[in-house]
Design a protein around this motif. Structure first.
Motif, PDB file in Angstrom:
ATOM      1  N   SER A  16      54.078 -12.220  53.419  1.00 15.86           N
ATOM      2  CA  SER A  16      52.730 -11.842  53.844  1.00 15.86           C
ATOM      3  C   SER A  16      52.769 -10.569  54.680  1.00 15.86           C
ATOM      4  N   LEU A  17      51.679  -9.840  54.604  1.00 15.43           N
ATOM      5  CA  LEU A  17      51.460  -8.681  55.453  1.00 15.43           C
ATOM      6  C   LEU A  17      49.971  -8.627  55.793  1.00 15.43           C
ATOM      7  N   ARG A  18      49.692  -7.968  56.902  1.00 15.83           N
ATOM      8  CA  ARG A  18      48.296  -7.767  57.300  1.00 15.83           C
ATOM      9  C   ARG A  18      48.087  -6.277  57.532  1.00 15.83           C
ATOM     10  N   LEU A  19      47.155  -5.713  56.801  1.00 13.45           N
ATOM     11  CA  LEU A  19      46.776  -4.317  56.989  1.00 13.45           C
ATOM     12  C   LEU A  19      45.534  -4.257  57.859  1.00 13.45           C
ATOM     13  N   GLY A  64      42.511 -14.981  45.505  1.00 14.32           N
ATOM     14  CA  GLY A  64      43.232 -16.158  45.937  1.00 14.32           C
ATOM     15  C   GLY A  64      44.455 -15.856  46.784  1.00 14.32           C
ATOM     16  N   ARG A  65      44.852 -14.604  46.847  1.00 14.72           N
ATOM     17  CA  ARG A  65      46.026 -14.234  47.656  1.00 14.72           C
ATOM     18  C   ARG A  65      45.661 -13.305  48.821  1.00 14.72           C
ATOM     19  N   PHE A  66      44.697 -12.447  48.602  1.00 16.91           N
ATOM     20  CA  PHE A  66      44.300 -11.474  49.627  1.00 16.91           C
ATOM     21  C   PHE A  66      42.944 -11.872  50.206  1.00 16.91           C
ATOM     22  N   MET A  81      47.270 -10.228  53.274  1.00 17.25           N
ATOM     23  CA  MET A  81      47.903 -10.328  51.968  1.00 17.25           C
ATOM     24  C   MET A  81      48.963 -11.417  52.005  1.00 17.25           C
ATOM     25  N   ASN A  82      48.743 -12.457  51.237  1.00 16.76           N
ATOM     26  CA  ASN A  82      49.690 -13.556  51.119  1.00 16.76           C
ATOM     27  C   ASN A  82      50.239 -13.615  49.712  1.00 16.76           C
ATOM     28  N   GLY A  83      51.342 -14.298  49.550  1.00 17.42           N
ATOM     29  CA  GLY A  83      51.917 -14.440  48.217  1.00 17.42           C
ATOM     30  C   GLY A  83      52.186 -13.116  47.545  1.00 17.42           C
ATOM     31  N   LEU A  84      52.717 -12.178  48.290  1.00 15.72           N
ATOM     32  CA  LEU A  84      52.906 -10.831  47.748  1.00 15.72           C
ATOM     33  C   LEU A  84      53.883 -10.826  46.586  1.00 15.72           C
ATOM     34  N   LYS A  85      53.595  -9.969  45.637  1.00 15.03           N
ATOM     35  CA  LYS A  85      54.397  -9.830  44.435  1.00 15.03           C
ATOM     36  C   LYS A  85      54.913  -8.394  44.337  1.00 15.03           C
TER      37      LYS A  85
END
Length: 113
Positions: A16-19, A64-66, A81-85
């Motif tokens: 995960s990241l947070r912008l 569903g991820r962001f 942002m979760n479940g990053l690909k």
């Protein structure tokens, strides 16, 4: 008016990241704020936008991820942002538009497999 983005970085797939993006300037006003991204060799694409009333739009690939959120009082917009690909790897740009359109400098997001 300037848009200052932060929070990019390198993360493993599934992470995960947070912008965050903050608008500065006393005359800032935006109906819509959001995030776009541009991967190498590709066109810039919309990721997520949010209106000043809270209505949101996401590109299908991140649904569903962001999660996008906005603080109108602080003139900020965040992208969780979760479940990053790996395919999320891109330079992410903050954007705001109303009477005028503003772009922030990009922040790199790299997702390793």
């Amino acid at each position: 008016v300037q848009l200052q983005a932060s929070g990019g970085g390198l993360v493993q797939a599934g992470g995960s990241l947070r912008l965050s993006c903050a608008a500065s300037g006393s005359d800032f006003s935006a109906d819509v704020m959001g995030w776009y991204r541009q991967a190498p060799g590709k066109q810039r694409e919309l990721v997520a936008i949010i209106s000043n009333s809270g209505s949101t739009t996401y590109v299908d690939s991140v649904k569903g991820r962001f999660t996008i959120s906005r603080d109108n009082a602080k003139n900020t917009v965040d992208l969780r942002m979760n479940g990053l690909k790996p395919e999320d790897t891109a330079v992410y740009y903050c954007n705001a538009w109303g009477i005028r359109t503003y772009w922030g400098k990009g922040t790199q997001v790299t997702v390793s497999s």
